[in-house]
Design an enzyme around this catalytic site. Structure first.
Site, mmCIF file in Angstrom:
data_model
loop_
_atom_site.group_PDB
_atom_site.id
_atom_site.type_symbol
_atom_site.label_atom_id
_atom_site.label_comp_id
_atom_site.label_asym_id
_atom_site.label_seq_id
_atom_site.Cartn_x
_atom_site.Cartn_y
_atom_site.Cartn_z
ATOM 1 N N GLU A 228 0.829 -1.215 0.000
ATOM 2 C CA GLU A 228 0.000 0.000 0.000
ATOM 3 C C GLU A 228 0.860 1.261 0.000
ATOM 4 O OE1 GLU A 228 -3.073 0.061 -0.590
ATOM 5 O OE2 GLU A 228 -3.896 -1.886 -0.003
ATOM 6 N N ARG A 232 0.561 3.734 -3.262
ATOM 7 C CA ARG A 232 -0.082 5.038 -3.042
ATOM 8 C C ARG A 232 0.955 6.150 -2.836
ATOM 9 N NH1 ARG A 232 -5.898 3.673 -0.267
ATOM 10 N NH2 ARG A 232 -5.728 1.439 -0.453
ATOM 11 N N ASP A 361 -4.279 -10.261 -8.499
ATOM 12 C CA ASP A 361 -4.546 -9.273 -9.560
ATOM 13 C C ASP A 361 -3.369 -8.479 -10.135
ATOM 14 O OD1 ASP A 361 -4.423 -7.924 -7.109
ATOM 15 O OD2 ASP A 361 -6.365 -6.974 -7.267
ATOM 16 N N GLU A 495 -12.054 -0.476 -10.593
ATOM 17 C CA GLU A 495 -11.605 -1.427 -11.623
ATOM 18 C C GLU A 495 -12.491 -1.486 -12.866
ATOM 19 O OE1 GLU A 495 -11.720 -2.048 -8.361
ATOM 20 O OE2 GLU A 495 -9.589 -2.214 -7.889
HETATM 21 C C1 DMJ Z 1 -6.378 0.034 -5.256
HETATM 22 O O1 DMJ Z 1 -5.689 0.410 -4.128
HETATM 23 C C2 DMJ Z 1 -5.486 -0.610 -6.260
HETATM 24 O O2 DMJ Z 1 -6.091 -0.590 -7.496
HETATM 25 C C3 DMJ Z 1 -5.118 -2.020 -5.922
HETATM 26 O O3 DMJ Z 1 -4.363 -2.646 -6.910
HETATM 27 C C4 DMJ Z 1 -6.350 -2.847 -5.698
HETATM 28 N N1 DMJ Z 1 -7.382 -2.201 -4.969
HETATM 29 C C5 DMJ Z 1 -7.549 -0.803 -4.862
HETATM 30 C C6 DMJ Z 1 -8.824 -0.273 -5.457
HETATM 31 O O4 DMJ Z 1 -9.875 -1.110 -5.493
#
Ligand code: DMJ
Length: 600
Positions: A228, A232, A361, A495
């Site tokens: 995270e 971010r 993912d 997404e």
């Molecule tokens: C985001 O922080 C990023 O896209 C991450 O890869 C997956 N989830 C969240 C948003 O849903």
């Protein structure tokens, strides 16, 4: 020529000596010629080549593909590429290579020679387009203005009620800190910098920048999610730097990057999920089976870490992520699939659960994006991506009785016919990779991307709110619908809209803009509250219940992708920019500009 007879040496003997000498000299000169010739076949990074050959010979001026170099001689600034290429002296190049190769032995950030102006001139197009991507058709422009207004509303409320905290709680009108960022604050500010900037919300951007400069304290001592913080904070600061050239962002991100390095001190170099930013101690998530690391976490560092190496001219960050890559490439994969859990101690898979949604993912996303961001030189990432996609298609992609294509989850060979909202990013992923796969597969990839995006749109349109649930199933009668109460929530996730944006950019089918507008209307109707935007607990309920959280990714991703969807393609053109998984744009690393060794 007169030969003087040497004492004790017969004429014939002298002739023999002379011809031996002649042959020896001939051999010597042949050897020297061969050595110089061989230099031409050595890779560019070999220092001898740079010592003996001129700069232009060893570093050909190419930007983008060969065709680009031939046809697109003028770049963003209107100058010829030859005029703007960074010039480096031979000795400078050599000493920089020494730094790259000996990087592990030194502090992480030793060199600040990244030249922003030269970088900017290597972009093929201006980042913000000719007119900030302003669309010519009035309806699209109006829609774009609406998205900008939503961003301003979300931002203003964050500023009024949660300034400096990580996220806004819009119902209770206060701030949320959470436990993901290790004591770092202002997640919504760092996540919003680039969105505010591209939308031209300059007063807001300046407030955000000032806060980062004066109040973003990187000396925190808490437990952070490596993933995270990377997507971010590192991603947000990198983008802000690349878009604006403000050196303050670079200084901040280099300090933060260095603090993440101890997480890689494991027997395999696979980082653990949690790190104490003060002490550098790291450990695995308590909920992850048997102390394992998560594929989507350690597999989602590559883009940011390559840029940390670019900016610091220190290869250590690239080394760390290439080590992860190497292990993943080598390890045996069940049916060619990558399970979600891996032990950072043994380097073996811990369970055989595979998902294109949560836990897996963005690992897949970063494979294709690593290839694109490397100016299409990272052949290993390319190969791994297309093989993974082949395995996904063979094992996970399903067609429902109602004709919907979806990506199921895989548990040791057994399929769970469920698709998470998170997995809906994959429409966008498949479409951005469509062009670089096997030529005969191009149309197939375009179709697959369109089908997945269609299914995800169905998950929205089949709900009362026209927003999609956290997960939907295909085995309980109604398709693309959440059957469990616990899967019915929507937390402002991006997404599905992300896939609309990429599908629009690559096909220009107007339905994607229509679907994006449906989402705007639904967000306005169900998620907008008096003091910001909030997630909802049940997308199928006629009267919604709010979760009281304005996620920072709503500002960073959801609203940015909507804004791009209603903009012309020259706003952050995909030829120059790759979006990290938090939608922070990072520039393609041009072969001709990078001081780092190219990925082979
Ligand atoms: C985001 O922080 C990023 O896209 C991450 O890869 C997956 N989830 C969240 C948003 O849903």
């Amino acid at each position: 020529m007169v030969f003087r007879k040497l004492p004790g040496v017969s004429a014939s003997g002298m002739g023999l000596r002379l011809s031996q000498k002649f042959v020896f000299l001939l051999f010597l000169s042949g050897l020297v010629t061969l050595c110089f010739g061989a230099l031409f076949f050595l890779p560019d990074s070999v220092r001898l080549k740079r010592i003996f050959l001129s700069k232009t010979e060893s570093q050909p001026v190419t930007v983008g593909s060969e065709n680009d170099a031939k046809t697109d001689k003028k770049n963003a600034g209107g100058e010829t590429l030859e005029e703007v290429m960074p010039s480096r002296s031979k000795t400078e190049s050599a000493s920089k290579d020494e730094k790259v190769t000996s990087s592990s032995n030194q502090g992480a950030n030793t060199d600040t020679s990244f030249d922003y102006n030269k970088f900017k001139k290597c972009l093929l197009k201006p980042p913000l387009g000719i007119e900030h991507g302003k669309p010519s058709d009035p309806q699209t422009l109006q829609r774009r203005e609406k998205v900008k207004e939503m961003m301003k509303f979300a931002w203003d409320n964050y500023k009024s009620f949660a300034w400096g905290k990580n996220e806004l709680r819009p119902l209770t009108r206060n701030g949320h800190i959470g436990n993901m960022f290790g004591g770092l604050r202002g997640a919504s500010i760092v996540d919003s910098l680039d969105t505010l900037y591209i939308m031209g919300l300059m007063d807001e951007y300046n407030d955000a920048k000032e806060w980062v400069e004066t109040s973003l304290d990187l000396n925190s001592n808490g437990e952070a999610s490596l993933f995270e913080v990377n997507i971010r904070y590192v991603g947000g600061l990198l983008s802000a730097y690349y878009l604006t050239g403000d050196e303050m962002f670079k200084r901040k991100v280099m300090v933060l990057g260095e603090k993440l390095l101890p997480a890689f001190n494991t027997p395999t170099g696979i980082p653990r999920g949690v790190i104490n930013l003060g002490s550098g101690t790291s450990w695995s998530w308590g909920w992850a089976s048997a102390g394992s690391s998560i594929l989507a976490e350690f597999g989602t560092l590559h883009l940011e870490f390559v840029h940390l190496s670019e900016l610091s001219n220190n290869g250590i960050y690239t080394e760390k992520v290439m080590n992860i890559r190497k292990l993943l490439n080598k390890i045996e994969k069940p049916h060619g699939l990558y399970p979600n859990f891996l032990s950072p101690v043994s380097g073996n898979w811990v369970q055989h659960h595979v998902s294109i949604g949560g836990l897996g993912d963005s690992f897949y996303e970063y494979l294709i994006k690593s290839y694109l961001m490397s100016d299409k030189t990272d052949e290993e990432a390319k190969k791994m991506y297309y093989s993974a996609l082949e395995a996904i298609e063979a094992n996970l992609v399903q067609k429902s009785p109602g004709g919907l294509t979806y990506m199921a989850e895989w548990r040791g060979g057994i399929l769970d016919h469920k698709m998470g909202h998170l997995a809906c990013f994959s429409g966008g992923m498949v479409v951005i990779g469509a062009d670089d796969g096997a030529p005969e597969k191009r149309q197939h990839y375009l179709d697959l991307a369109a089908e997945i995006t269609h299914t995800c749109h169905e998950s929205y349109s089949r709900s009362a709110t026209k927003l999609g649930p956290e997960a939907f199933r295909f085995d309980g009668g109604a398709e693309a619908t959440a059957t469990r109460l616990s899967d019915r929530y929507y937390i402002l996730r991006p997404e599905v809209i992300e896939s609309y944006m990429y599908m629009w950019r690559l096909t220009h089918d107007p339905k994607y803009r229509e679907w994006g507008w449906e989402a705007v209307e639904a967000l306005e109707q169900h998620c907008r509250v008096e003091a910001g935007f909030s997630g909802i607990r049940d997308v199928y309920a006629q009267t919604v219940s709010h979760d009281n959280m304005q996620q920072s990714f709503f500002l960073s991703e959801t609203l940015k992708y909507l804004y791009l969807l209603f903009s012309d393609d020259d706003l952050l053109p995909l030829e120059d920019w790759v979006f990290n998984t938090e939608a922070h744009p990072l520039p393609v690393v041009r072969k001709s500009f990078s001081l780092q060794k190219q990925v082979k």
